[in-house]
Motif scaffolding. Sequence first.
Motif, PDB file in Angstrom:
ATOM      1  N   SER A   1       0.948  -0.732  -0.150  1.00  0.00           N
ATOM      2  CA  SER A   1      -0.430  -0.167   0.091  1.00  0.00           C
ATOM      3  C   SER A   1       0.774   1.421   0.176  1.00  0.00           C
ATOM      4  CB  SER A   1      -0.758   0.082   1.729  1.00  0.00           C
ATOM      5  OG  SER A   1      -1.518  -0.841   1.146  1.00  0.00           O
ATOM      6  N   VAL A   2       1.961   1.186   1.096  1.00  0.00           N
ATOM      7  CA  VAL A   2       2.369   2.543   0.482  1.00  0.00           C
ATOM      8  C   VAL A   2       3.708   2.740  -0.698  1.00  0.00           C
ATOM      9  CG1 VAL A   2       4.330   3.388   1.850  1.00  0.00           C
ATOM     10  CG2 VAL A   2       3.364   2.062   3.972  1.00  0.00           C
ATOM     11  N   ALA A   3       3.766   1.604  -1.755  1.00  0.00           N
ATOM     12  CA  ALA A   3       4.999   1.258  -2.176  1.00  0.00           C
ATOM     13  C   ALA A   3       3.726   2.174  -3.777  1.00  0.00           C
ATOM     14  CB  ALA A   3       5.672   0.298  -3.041  1.00  0.00           C
ATOM     15  N   ASN A   4       2.860   1.075  -3.393  1.00  0.00           N
ATOM     16  CA  ASN A   4       1.551   2.331  -4.512  1.00  0.00           C
ATOM     17  C   ASN A   4       1.366   4.218  -4.254  1.00  0.00           C
ATOM     18  OD1 ASN A   4       0.870  -0.583  -5.414  1.00  0.00           O
ATOM     19  ND2 ASN A   4      -1.033  -0.625  -3.882  1.00  0.00           N
ATOM     20  N   MET A   5       1.230   3.984  -2.722  1.00  0.00           N
ATOM     21  CA  MET A   5       1.016   5.689  -2.871  1.00  0.00           C
ATOM     22  C   MET A   5       2.646   6.129  -3.105  1.00  0.00           C
ATOM     23  SD  MET A   5       1.753   7.724   1.020  1.00  0.00           S
ATOM     24  CE  MET A   5       2.925   7.079   0.742  1.00  0.00           C
ATOM     25  N   LEU A   6       3.380   5.683  -2.928  1.00  0.00           N
ATOM     26  CA  LEU A   6       4.752   5.826  -4.135  1.00  0.00           C
ATOM     27  C   LEU A   6       5.315   6.484  -4.970  1.00  0.00           C
ATOM     28  CD1 LEU A   6       7.725   4.440  -1.370  1.00  0.00           C
ATOM     29  CD2 LEU A   6       6.776   7.040  -1.505  1.00  0.00           C
ATOM     30  N   VAL A   7       4.266   5.033  -5.962  1.00  0.00           N
ATOM     31  CA  VAL A   7       4.803   5.149  -7.046  1.00  0.00           C
ATOM     32  C   VAL A   7       3.788   6.819  -7.606  1.00  0.00           C
ATOM     33  CG1 VAL A   7       3.591   3.881  -9.329  1.00  0.00           C
ATOM     34  CG2 VAL A   7       4.540   2.908  -8.065  1.00  0.00           C
ATOM     35  N   ASP A   8       2.074   6.933  -7.447  1.00  0.00           N
ATOM     36  CA  ASP A   8       1.343   7.738  -7.219  1.00  0.00           C
ATOM     37  C   ASP A   8       1.747   9.321  -7.583  1.00  0.00           C
ATOM     38  OD1 ASP A   8      -0.651   5.745  -7.802  1.00  0.00           O
ATOM     39  OD2 ASP A   8      -2.147   6.062  -5.751  1.00  0.00           O
ATOM     40  N   ILE A   9       2.694   9.361  -5.725  1.00  0.00           N
ATOM     41  CA  ILE A   9       3.766  10.721  -6.050  1.00  0.00           C
ATOM     42  C   ILE A   9       4.807  10.461  -6.607  1.00  0.00           C
ATOM     43  CG2 ILE A   9       5.176  11.513  -4.367  1.00  0.00           C
ATOM     44  CD1 ILE A   9       3.918  10.059  -1.985  1.00  0.00           C
ATOM     45  N   TYR A  10       4.944   9.962  -7.684  1.00  0.00           N
ATOM     46  CA  TYR A  10       5.781   9.818  -8.580  1.00  0.00           C
ATOM     47  C   TYR A  10       5.758  10.573  -9.392  1.00  0.00           C
ATOM     48  CZ  TYR A  10      10.508   8.482  -5.934  1.00  0.00           C
ATOM     49  OH  TYR A  10      10.904   8.435  -5.033  1.00  0.00           O
ATOM     50  N   HIS A  11       4.602   9.678 -10.495  1.00  0.00           N
ATOM     51  CA  HIS A  11       3.814   9.410 -11.124  1.00  0.00           C
ATOM     52  C   HIS A  11       3.543  11.166 -12.125  1.00  0.00           C
ATOM     53  CE1 HIS A  11       2.602   5.272 -12.250  1.00  0.00           C
ATOM     54  NE2 HIS A  11       4.015   5.802 -12.571  1.00  0.00           N
ATOM     55  N   LYS A  12       2.960  11.972 -10.409  1.00  0.00           N
ATOM     56  CA  LYS A  12       2.536  13.103 -10.066  1.00  0.00           C
ATOM     57  C   LYS A  12       3.770  13.785 -10.665  1.00  0.00           C
ATOM     58  CE  LYS A  12      -2.033  13.085  -9.118  1.00  0.00           C
ATOM     59  NZ  LYS A  12      -3.009  13.482 -10.680  1.00  0.00           N
ATOM     60  N   ALA A  13       5.141  13.462 -10.155  1.00  0.00           N
ATOM     61  CA  ALA A  13       6.158  14.491 -10.523  1.00  0.00           C
ATOM     62  C   ALA A  13       6.936  14.189 -11.388  1.00  0.00           C
ATOM     63  CB  ALA A  13       6.854  14.439  -9.353  1.00  0.00           C
ATOM     64  N   ALA A  14       5.798  14.299 -12.276  1.00  0.00           N
ATOM     65  CA  ALA A  14       6.904  13.441 -14.081  1.00  0.00           C
ATOM     66  C   ALA A  14       7.845  12.005 -13.835  1.00  0.00           C
ATOM     67  CB  ALA A  14       7.076  14.712 -14.296  1.00  0.00           C
TER      68      ALA A  14
ATOM     69  N   TRP B   1       7.801  -4.187  -7.486  1.00  0.00           N
ATOM     70  CA  TRP B   1       7.254  -5.665  -7.218  1.00  0.00           C
ATOM     71  C   TRP B   1       7.392  -5.738  -5.519  1.00  0.00           C
ATOM     72  CZ3 TRP B   1       3.814  -9.078  -7.886  1.00  0.00           C
ATOM     73  CH2 TRP B   1       3.982 -10.769  -7.034  1.00  0.00           C
ATOM     74  N   VAL B   2       6.223  -5.348  -4.917  1.00  0.00           N
ATOM     75  CA  VAL B   2       6.594  -5.281  -3.353  1.00  0.00           C
ATOM     76  C   VAL B   2       7.501  -4.000  -2.787  1.00  0.00           C
ATOM     77  CG1 VAL B   2       6.861  -6.249  -1.239  1.00  0.00           C
ATOM     78  CG2 VAL B   2       5.938  -7.885  -3.210  1.00  0.00           C
ATOM     79  N   ASP B   3       8.472  -4.699  -2.575  1.00  0.00           N
ATOM     80  CA  ASP B   3       9.635  -3.514  -1.767  1.00  0.00           C
ATOM     81  C   ASP B   3      10.410  -3.246  -2.806  1.00  0.00           C
ATOM     82  OD1 ASP B   3      11.297  -5.633  -1.608  1.00  0.00           O
ATOM     83  OD2 ASP B   3      11.920  -4.527   0.182  1.00  0.00           O
ATOM     84  N   ASP B   4      10.632  -4.070  -4.207  1.00  0.00           N
ATOM     85  CA  ASP B   4      11.635  -3.662  -5.491  1.00  0.00           C
ATOM     86  C   ASP B   4      10.721  -2.569  -6.309  1.00  0.00           C
ATOM     87  OD1 ASP B   4      13.576  -5.168  -4.613  1.00  0.00           O
ATOM     88  OD2 ASP B   4      12.742  -6.807  -5.664  1.00  0.00           O
ATOM     89  N   PHE B   5      11.525  -1.441  -6.573  1.00  0.00           N
ATOM     90  CA  PHE B   5      11.210  -0.012  -7.371  1.00  0.00           C
ATOM     91  C   PHE B   5      12.179  -0.294  -8.804  1.00  0.00           C
ATOM     92  CE2 PHE B   5       9.054   0.498  -3.876  1.00  0.00           C
ATOM     93  CZ  PHE B   5       8.170   1.603  -4.710  1.00  0.00           C
ATOM     94  N   LEU B   6      11.632  -0.489  -9.916  1.00  0.00           N
ATOM     95  CA  LEU B   6      12.711  -0.249 -11.272  1.00  0.00           C
ATOM     96  C   LEU B   6      12.463   0.601 -11.870  1.00  0.00           C
ATOM     97  CD1 LEU B   6      14.769  -1.551 -13.815  1.00  0.00           C
ATOM     98  CD2 LEU B   6      12.733  -2.633 -15.254  1.00  0.00           C
ATOM     99  N   VAL B   7      13.142   1.829 -11.950  1.00  0.00           N
ATOM    100  CA  VAL B   7      12.987   3.162 -12.168  1.00  0.00           C
ATOM    101  C   VAL B   7      14.145   3.479 -14.067  1.00  0.00           C
ATOM    102  CG1 VAL B   7      13.090   5.386 -11.828  1.00  0.00           C
ATOM    103  CG2 VAL B   7      12.148   4.107 -10.154  1.00  0.00           C
ATOM    104  N   ILE B   8      13.116   3.697 -14.937  1.00  0.00           N
ATOM    105  CA  ILE B   8      13.906   3.637 -15.778  1.00  0.00           C
ATOM    106  C   ILE B   8      13.397   5.031 -16.646  1.00  0.00           C
ATOM    107  CG2 ILE B   8      14.353   3.187 -18.826  1.00  0.00           C
ATOM    108  CD1 ILE B   8      13.518   0.624 -17.902  1.00  0.00           C
ATOM    109  N   ARG B   9      14.821   6.177 -16.902  1.00  0.00           N
ATOM    110  CA  ARG B   9      15.089   7.100 -17.295  1.00  0.00           C
ATOM    111  C   ARG B   9      14.754   6.980 -18.939  1.00  0.00           C
ATOM    112  NH1 ARG B   9      19.130  10.908 -15.974  1.00  0.00           N
ATOM    113  NH2 ARG B   9      20.230   9.724 -17.038  1.00  0.00           N
ATOM    114  N   LEU B  10      13.858   7.438 -19.435  1.00  0.00           N
ATOM    115  CA  LEU B  10      13.538   7.547 -20.930  1.00  0.00           C
ATOM    116  C   LEU B  10      14.532   8.729 -21.527  1.00  0.00           C
ATOM    117  CD1 LEU B  10       9.894   6.953 -21.153  1.00  0.00           C
ATOM    118  CD2 LEU B  10      11.834   5.354 -21.650  1.00  0.00           C
ATOM    119  N   PRO B  11      15.027   8.465 -22.726  1.00  0.00           N
ATOM    120  CA  PRO B  11      16.029   9.367 -23.330  1.00  0.00           C
ATOM    121  C   PRO B  11      15.248  11.388 -23.321  1.00  0.00           C
ATOM    122  CG  PRO B  11      16.304   7.561 -25.015  1.00  0.00           C
ATOM    123  CD  PRO B  11      14.948   6.944 -23.647  1.00  0.00           C
ATOM    124  N   HIS B  12      14.086  10.903 -23.307  1.00  0.00           N
ATOM    125  CA  HIS B  12      13.226  12.124 -23.509  1.00  0.00           C
ATOM    126  C   HIS B  12      13.895  12.680 -22.546  1.00  0.00           C
ATOM    127  CE1 HIS B  12       9.920  10.103 -22.574  1.00  0.00           C
ATOM    128  NE2 HIS B  12       9.286  11.178 -22.458  1.00  0.00           N
TER     129      HIS B  12
END
Length: 191
Positions: A13-26, A33-44
Amino acid sequence: MFGLTSSAGVFGSVANMLVDIYHKAAFEFIRKWVDDFLVIRLPHQSWTEAEFIALTVYCSVPRSLEKLWLFASIQRYISFNWNLDLKCVSLPEDKLRKVQDMISCWLLLGASFTAKEAASLHGKLVHVACIFPLICPFLRSIAAFAASFRSLRAHLRPSAAVLADLPWIHLLLLHLPNSVPITDPVPLDIG
């Protein structure tokens, strides 16, 4: 009441909230997956690792520095190494060695194991089968053995079927390539 058994669900639940916050921050491309996050910065995109990390620091979310992998072409996610340059995924060598060592312990003459240890072996081998799919036919006996316990305190010797299948798994893990392609193979027209 449940010890740490329920912590993964709570953290989800906390991780879902963090993903929402990150999406709002662009920050667009995030997988978890639970407490594993994979974040990719696209070329643009132009944001930095420091900006990404600062957002959760601002929210007082603790971060494991030993699990933090800075931007690189190889990233660890769900206990696999994802090589973006070679477009393949592999099991980290230390994890592969631990699984091989675990199998060796199971093959010791007279060794006995608990239901928890049997379930652990089965779970690890199911995970490893994502990279080594040829071990799948040998997992049935281990699953049956793990399900055969009538008491959590019991120590049982592996069944004859388990003792027949584990050497094959061990051999396959030693000799098969530790990598599978991320991309689909090119279709072959066989007429």
